[in-house]
Structure formats: structure tokens, C-alpha cells
Design an enzyme around this catalytic site. Structure first.
Site, PDB file in Angstrom:
ATOM      1  N   SER A 168       0.873  -1.182   0.000  1.00  0.00           N
ATOM      2  CA  SER A 168       0.000   0.000   0.000  1.00  0.00           C
ATOM      3  C   SER A 168       0.905   1.224   0.000  1.00  0.00           C
ATOM      4  O   SER A 168       2.083   1.128   0.375  1.00  0.00           O
ATOM      5  CB  SER A 168      -0.839  -0.010   1.283  1.00  0.00           C
ATOM      6  OG  SER A 168      -1.485   1.232   1.478  1.00  0.00           O
ATOM      7  N   TYR A 215      -2.370  -1.360  10.333  1.00  0.00           N
ATOM      8  CA  TYR A 215      -2.268  -1.491   8.868  1.00  0.00           C
ATOM      9  C   TYR A 215      -0.930  -0.959   8.370  1.00  0.00           C
ATOM     10  O   TYR A 215      -0.239  -1.595   7.575  1.00  0.00           O
ATOM     11  CB  TYR A 215      -3.441  -0.733   8.242  1.00  0.00           C
ATOM     12  CG  TYR A 215      -3.607  -0.903   6.751  1.00  0.00           C
ATOM     13  CD1 TYR A 215      -4.304  -1.998   6.238  1.00  0.00           C
ATOM     14  CD2 TYR A 215      -3.110   0.036   5.855  1.00  0.00           C
ATOM     15  CE1 TYR A 215      -4.491  -2.143   4.865  1.00  0.00           C
ATOM     16  CE2 TYR A 215      -3.285  -0.105   4.485  1.00  0.00           C
ATOM     17  CZ  TYR A 215      -3.986  -1.204   4.010  1.00  0.00           C
ATOM     18  OH  TYR A 215      -4.165  -1.352   2.644  1.00  0.00           O
TER      19      TYR A 215
HETATM   20  P1  NAD Z   1     -11.447  -6.345  -0.453  1.00  0.00           P
HETATM   21  O1  NAD Z   1     -12.055  -6.287   0.897  1.00  0.00           O
HETATM   22  O2  NAD Z   1     -12.272  -6.055  -1.655  1.00  0.00           O
HETATM   23  O3  NAD Z   1     -10.739  -7.766  -0.678  1.00  0.00           O
HETATM   24  C1  NAD Z   1      -9.972  -8.391   0.311  1.00  0.00           C
HETATM   25  C2  NAD Z   1      -9.888  -9.877   0.001  1.00  0.00           C
HETATM   26  O4  NAD Z   1      -9.129 -10.495   1.068  1.00  0.00           O
HETATM   27  C3  NAD Z   1     -11.271 -10.561  -0.004  1.00  0.00           C
HETATM   28  O5  NAD Z   1     -11.318 -11.535  -1.022  1.00  0.00           O
HETATM   29  C4  NAD Z   1     -11.323 -11.232   1.363  1.00  0.00           C
HETATM   30  O6  NAD Z   1     -12.144 -12.388   1.416  1.00  0.00           O
HETATM   31  C5  NAD Z   1      -9.861 -11.610   1.528  1.00  0.00           C
HETATM   32  N1  NAD Z   1      -9.559 -11.916   2.922  1.00  0.00           N
HETATM   33  C6  NAD Z   1      -9.724 -11.105   4.012  1.00  0.00           C
HETATM   34  N2  NAD Z   1      -9.408 -11.790   5.131  1.00  0.00           N
HETATM   35  C7  NAD Z   1      -9.037 -13.030   4.741  1.00  0.00           C
HETATM   36  C8  NAD Z   1      -8.615 -14.200   5.413  1.00  0.00           C
HETATM   37  N3  NAD Z   1      -8.529 -14.252   6.748  1.00  0.00           N
HETATM   38  N4  NAD Z   1      -8.322 -15.298   4.693  1.00  0.00           N
HETATM   39  C9  NAD Z   1      -8.440 -15.293   3.341  1.00  0.00           C
HETATM   40  N5  NAD Z   1      -8.831 -14.218   2.642  1.00  0.00           N
HETATM   41  C10 NAD Z   1      -9.131 -13.109   3.336  1.00  0.00           C
HETATM   42  O7  NAD Z   1     -10.195  -5.354  -0.362  1.00  0.00           O
HETATM   43  P2  NAD Z   1      -9.211  -4.739  -1.475  1.00  0.00           P
HETATM   44  O8  NAD Z   1      -9.331  -3.276  -1.382  1.00  0.00           O
HETATM   45  O9  NAD Z   1      -9.374  -5.419  -2.776  1.00  0.00           O
HETATM   46  O10 NAD Z   1      -7.805  -5.114  -0.817  1.00  0.00           O
HETATM   47  C11 NAD Z   1      -6.899  -6.045  -1.388  1.00  0.00           C
HETATM   48  C12 NAD Z   1      -5.490  -5.710  -0.913  1.00  0.00           C
HETATM   49  O11 NAD Z   1      -5.114  -4.435  -1.426  1.00  0.00           O
HETATM   50  C13 NAD Z   1      -5.351  -5.615   0.607  1.00  0.00           C
HETATM   51  O12 NAD Z   1      -4.128  -6.208   1.000  1.00  0.00           O
HETATM   52  C14 NAD Z   1      -5.339  -4.136   0.853  1.00  0.00           C
HETATM   53  O13 NAD Z   1      -4.648  -3.791   2.031  1.00  0.00           O
HETATM   54  C15 NAD Z   1      -4.607  -3.647  -0.381  1.00  0.00           C
HETATM   55  N6  NAD Z   1      -4.822  -2.228  -0.663  1.00  0.00           N
HETATM   56  C16 NAD Z   1      -6.084  -1.746  -0.882  1.00  0.00           C
HETATM   57  C17 NAD Z   1      -6.238  -0.406  -1.157  1.00  0.00           C
HETATM   58  C18 NAD Z   1      -7.583   0.190  -1.414  1.00  0.00           C
HETATM   59  O14 NAD Z   1      -7.668   1.416  -1.440  1.00  0.00           O
HETATM   60  N7  NAD Z   1      -8.620  -0.580  -1.612  1.00  0.00           N
HETATM   61  C19 NAD Z   1      -5.121   0.440  -1.211  1.00  0.00           C
HETATM   62  C20 NAD Z   1      -3.861  -0.084  -0.984  1.00  0.00           C
HETATM   63  C21 NAD Z   1      -3.728  -1.433  -0.722  1.00  0.00           C
END
Ligand code: NAD
Length: 255
Positions: free
Chosen positions: A137, A150
Site C-alpha cells: 500500500s 495497517y
Molecule cells: P477487499 O475487501 O475487496 O478484498 C480483500 C480480500 O481479502 C477478499 O477476497 C477477502 O475475502 C480476503 N480476505 C480477508 N481476510 C481473509 C482471510 N482471513 N483469509 C483469506 N482471505 C481473506 O479489499 P481490497 O481493497 O481489494 O484489498 C486487497 C489488498 O489491497 C489488501 O491487501 C489491501 O490492504 C490492499 N490495498 C487496498 C487499497 C484500497 O484502497 N482498496 C489500497 C492499498 C492497498
């Protein structure tokens, strides 16, 4: 045909990354807690004419992570590309931050990447090919208030990425972190109410005043761009691109 395993790929960014690998005809191992995970894997398999597998392994459980990797290697012969993407978020001031949320964030956003990497390593080494892509991130590079767990997990993930890049270099195993700015996914949508409460502003102001305030480009980062970046990092040509933490963050880290 190469095989990619993407954790947390039944939602948001992980699902978008899976679609870009599907276009390139990889076999895909899906993972995530969404109950329609098997249907997602099946329908993407049909749509793109590729082989897919779904594992419901919980990233909090090391034995389930190992079983997922064993299943993937037994089914497809190898896991060539590992994308550690599963993650959760929780927003609160440090003095109010619940211990269980701290522990879960560190376990899912950081420690699970250690377990997956550990178990794919032997086969990648044997094959003299491996690509590890960690979805960190912008918060892997800089902090924001009220996200202590985080930010700690994501900074840790960047450090882990650099370490395995060094260890993988003799074996053509690369490791890179992608550091997205804000992306409009369920993880971000769920944060809006908490951000409003913690910062003491109305929910309608969270996107402009908190989320996009730090990005020079006042737009959410697109999921497609993140998917294409991952596909590029996974390519044969990217063998000397390793140990990086690549901001894809609308200029947030330029400031
Ligand atoms: P999201 O909530 O849409 O997806 C998260 C995924 O992780 C889901 O499929 C969920 O089921 C899975 N997950 C959560 N806990 C779990 C567990 N215990 N076991 C197995 N799977 C699990 O979120 P997203 O925004 O797509 O995030 C994906 C990644 O990107 C994360 O690591 C997040 O930190 C990172 N990220 C997101 C953003 C943003 O703005 N959305 C920015 C920077 C980084």
C-alpha cells in the site's frame, strides 16, 4: 502454461488482478472468504478458457495456507507466480485500537505472506523461476493517523519483500511490492463511516478530505492498472526488476 495463486482474489483488487492474468491464459488459484468463491473461479475459467481452482483457506490459519499451496502444486505442477493480496483494515486511534484487530491485521496482511512464500519457495527454486508480488500500500511507505496496525503490517510487508528478493536472486525468483493509493473496493467503502467518526467529519467529506487529499491525481487508482502492473512484474522479462516497492498511488509518495 504458468500458474498464479492470488490470495483474497474473490473481491476487489485481487479479483481484478486475476482477470488480467486470465487474459494472459495463466492457470489461476483463487482464494478468499466470499461464499461465492467457487462460482467466481468457475465462471472466470469458462469466460477466459483457462483452468482455475478455488481454495477457501483462511489466511489466519497456517495449516490451511500450507494445504492450499500443496493442492495448487499437486493440481498444476507448480505455482510460478504468487500474489499476496488478502488484507483487511481497521481505523481507530492507537489508544482505542482493539488488540484482536491489531493481531488479525498483522496476521492477514503480513504473516500470511510469510507462510505462502515459505511453501512456494522450494518448487520455485527447483524450477529456477518464481515471481512474488506483494500487494502492500502507499501505507507501506508512509503513514496516516489512526491506521497503526495497517501501516505497521504494510511497512513490514515491504521489508519482507526486500529480504526475499535478496534470497531469491540466485534462483530467478523476484519479489516486488505494489503500493497502491486509494482504490474503490469494499475495503475502502467499509472505511468511510469509521474515517468520518475518527476524524470528526461528515461521511460525505471523507473521499475528498481524507482519501484523495494526499493523492496528486484526484482519482481512485484503477483496479485494471494494478492487474496490468502485476502481470508485467510476473513476466519473464522482469527478471532484474526485484526488491522494489512500486507506488501506484496517483503521486501520493511524490510529496
Ligand atoms: P477487499 O475487501 O475487496 O478484498 C480483500 C480480500 O481479502 C477478499 O477476497 C477477502 O475475502 C480476503 N480476505 C480477508 N481476510 C481473509 C482471510 N482471513 N483469509 C483469506 N482471505 C481473506 O479489499 P481490497 O481493497 O481489494 O484489498 C486487497 C489488498 O489491497 C489488501 O491487501 C489491501 O490492504 C490492499 N490495498 C487496498 C487499497 C484500497 O484502497 N482498496 C489500497 C492499498 C492497498
Amino acid at each position: 502454461m504458468k500458474t498464479v495463486l492470488i490470495t483474497g482474489s474473490t473481491s476487489g483488487i485481487g479479483l481484478g488482478i486475476a482477470k488480467e492474468f486470465a487474459k494472459e491464459k495463466y492457470n489461476i488459484i483463487f482464494n478468499g472468504l466470499e461464499t461465492n468463491g467457487p462460482q467466481i473461479a468457475e465462471s472466470i475459467g469458462k469466460e477466459y478458457g483457462i483452468k482455475t481452482l478455488y481454495s477457501p483457506a483462511n489466511m489466519l490459519k497456517p495449516e490451511e495456507i500450507k494445504a492450499m499451496i500443496d493442492l495448487g502444486i499437486n493440481t498444476f505442477g507448480s505455482i510460478d507466480v504468487l500474489v499476496n493480496n488478502a488484507g483487511i483494515q481497521f481505523v481507530a486511534a492507537v489508544e482505542d485500537f482493539p488488540e484482536d484487530k491489531w493481531n488479525a491485521i498483522i496476521a492477514i496482511n503480513l504473516t500470511s505472506a510469510f507462510h505462502t512464500t515459505k511453501h512456494v519457495w522450494k518448487k520455485m527454486k527447483e524450477n529456477k523461476f518464481g515471481r512474488i508480488i506483494n500487494i502492500a500500500s502507499a501505507h507501506g511507505l508512509v503513514a496516516s493517523e489512526f491506521k497503526s496496525a495497517y501501516v505497521s503490517a504494510k511497512h513490514g510487508l515491504v521489508g519482507f519483500t526486500k529480504t526475499v528478493a535478496l534470497e531469491g536472486a540466485p534462483f530467478n525468483i523476484t519479489a516486488n511490492a505494489i503500493c497502491p493509493g486509494y482504490v474503490k473496493t469494499p475495503l475502502v467503502e467499509k472505511q468511510i463511516a469509521d474515517q468520518a467518526k475518527t476524524h470528526g467529519i461528515p461521511e460525505s467529506e471523507v473521499v475528498s478530505k481524507i482519501m484523495l487529499e494526499k493523492q496528486a491525481v484526484k482519482e481512485f487508482v484503477s483496479i485494471e492498472l494494478l492487474g496490468k502492473t502485476a502481470v508485467f512484474l510476473a513476466s519473464e522479462q522482469a527478471s532484474t526488476l526485484t526488491g522494489t516497492a512500486l507506488p501506484v498511488d496517483g503521486g501520493w509518495n511524490a510529496q
